[in-house]
Enzyme design. Structure first.
Site, PDB file in Angstrom:
ATOM      1  N   CYS B  86       0.759  -1.094   0.042  1.00  0.00           N
ATOM      2  CA  CYS B  86      -0.123  -0.034   0.150  1.00  0.00           C
ATOM      3  C   CYS B  86       0.850   1.143  -0.113  1.00  0.00           C
ATOM      4  O   CYS B  86       1.424   1.554  -1.054  1.00  0.00           O
ATOM      5  CB  CYS B  86      -1.029   0.073   1.367  1.00  0.00           C
ATOM      6  SG  CYS B  86      -2.399   0.934   1.033  1.00  0.00           S
ATOM      7  N   HIS B 201      -3.463  -5.748   1.313  1.00  0.00           N
ATOM      8  CA  HIS B 201      -2.923  -5.717   2.396  1.00  0.00           C
ATOM      9  C   HIS B 201      -2.605  -7.216   2.845  1.00  0.00           C
ATOM     10  O   HIS B 201      -3.592  -7.852   3.348  1.00  0.00           O
ATOM     11  CB  HIS B 201      -3.564  -5.001   3.530  1.00  0.00           C
ATOM     12  CG  HIS B 201      -3.172  -3.644   3.400  1.00  0.00           C
ATOM     13  ND1 HIS B 201      -2.368  -3.008   4.037  1.00  0.00           N
ATOM     14  CD2 HIS B 201      -3.986  -2.564   2.752  1.00  0.00           C
ATOM     15  CE1 HIS B 201      -2.532  -1.689   3.884  1.00  0.00           C
ATOM     16  NE2 HIS B 201      -3.464  -1.337   3.064  1.00  0.00           N
ATOM     17  N   GLU B 203      -1.131  -8.653   5.134  1.00  0.00           N
ATOM     18  CA  GLU B 203      -1.261  -8.937   6.595  1.00  0.00           C
ATOM     19  C   GLU B 203      -2.492  -8.673   7.251  1.00  0.00           C
ATOM     20  O   GLU B 203      -2.904  -9.144   8.323  1.00  0.00           O
ATOM     21  CB  GLU B 203      -0.128  -7.735   7.103  1.00  0.00           C
ATOM     22  CG  GLU B 203      -0.717  -6.359   7.362  1.00  0.00           C
ATOM     23  CD  GLU B 203      -0.883  -5.551   6.045  1.00  0.00           C
ATOM     24  OE1 GLU B 203      -0.301  -6.015   4.995  1.00  0.00           O
ATOM     25  OE2 GLU B 203      -1.074  -4.328   6.118  1.00  0.00           O
TER      26      GLU B 203
END
Lengths: 85, 232
Positions: B86, B201, B203
């Site tokens: 990002c 993302h 994560e």
């Protein structure tokens, strides 16, 4: 000598500008139907102290190339004026 | 192996990355402050999401000049593994470490939602645990994720596409392009293959409770690659 650099950064032709498009449609809503296109850009005013005008010009160009604009998507123009007290 | 998560002023996914790496995947992970030039012997550097320097000027434009980025650039040039997620992706393009630029989303809005991605290339250290053409679910959250590349370089970059936005069935088309990205690009790798930049993302998709575990395979791929030393 003190100088004032006025830098304008705009998107290169063909780079999508959602801000410009949104502003244009807002202007249409406000009945400015004649508006065909709006391009949004950035304006910077930089005060600098250097010995002469050509030095100031060189430094402003370097600032534009290195930080103020992203050469992949933006181009810039500037004006330089001496500040007299 | 050791991961390093860079912390810029305004990073806000740094702890998420740190948590996934150190707690979920139980791999050695440290934070690296933006003002440091020492990468603490890390083998993979993660530039996390967020709003470094408030996104002033352009997203990622100021962060690229922080002291740590000099070290990251050198590390990347030596073949070190770097993942930009990002805002981290935006920093990498601003720094010229990855090609292109990330423009404001076509719709002008911040978009935070789940997206489907098609894996375009699994011959990279970041994707080797995926199969080519596989559809994975990883969320996005950005205002400027509209990948732009000068027409002059488009043909060349096609080989570097890692992920593309698609439907749940893997169709890549304009209806499944959330932000207007060229060729539905969601993530690209560098020419040498050691740097990955992606807007989604991983994560945030690393545990079942979050609705998807697909993202953890990005990090697991790196770990596996490192263990096998496939690169050298």
């Amino acid at each position: 000598m003190k100088y004032r650099g006025k830098v304008i950064v705009t998107l290169k032709p063909g780079v999508f500008d959602p801000q410009g498009v949104t502003i244009r449609s807002a202007l249409h809503t406000l009945s400015y139907k004649e508006v065909e296109e709006v391009k949004a850009g950035k304006y910077f005013e930089i005060i600098l102290e250097l010995e002469n005008c050509s030095q100031a010009e060189k430094r402003i160009q370097e600032m534009c190339d290195q930080l103020l604009s992203n050469p992949v998507i933006e181009s810039y123009s500037y004006q330089l004026e001496e500040i007299k007290n | 192996m050791r991961f390093g998560v860079v912390v810029f002023p305004g990073s806000n996914c740094d702890y998420d990355c740190y948590y996934v790496l150190s707690q979920v995947l139980e791999v050695d992970t440290v934070f690296i402050w933006h003002g440091d030039k020492d990468l603490k012997d890390c083998d993979c550097i993660v530039l996390p999401g967020g709003f470094s320097y408030g996104d002033y000027l352009r997203a990622g434009a100021i962060a690229r000049f922080s002291p740590v980025m000099e070290a990251v650039k050198e590390f990347a040039e030596d073949g070190g593994l770097v993942i930009g997620i990002c805002n981290g992706f935006q920093v990498l393009t601003e720094a010229g470490i990855l090609p292109g630029a990330l423009l404001p989303n076509k719709g002008g809005r911040f978009i935070c939602r789940q997206t489907y991605l098609r894996v375009e290339n699994n011959q990279t250290p970041f994707t080797l645990l995926f199969t080519p053409g596989e559809v994975v679910k990883i969320p996005i959250a950005h205002q400027q994720g509209n990948f732009f590349i000068d027409p002059l370089y488009q043909e060349e970059i096609k080989k570097q596409i890692a992920f593309r936005y698609c439907s749940s069935q893997g169709e890549v088309d304009a209806n499944h392009n959330p932000n207007g990205s060229w060729e539905n690009v969601a993530g690209i790798i560098s020419k040498e293959g050691n740097i990955l930049g992606m807007m989604p993302h991983p994560e945030r998709a690393a545990e079942k409770i979050l609705g998807s575990e697909d993202g953890r395979r990005v990090f697991l791929s790196v770990i596996k690659w490192w263990e096998e030393k496939r690169w050298k």
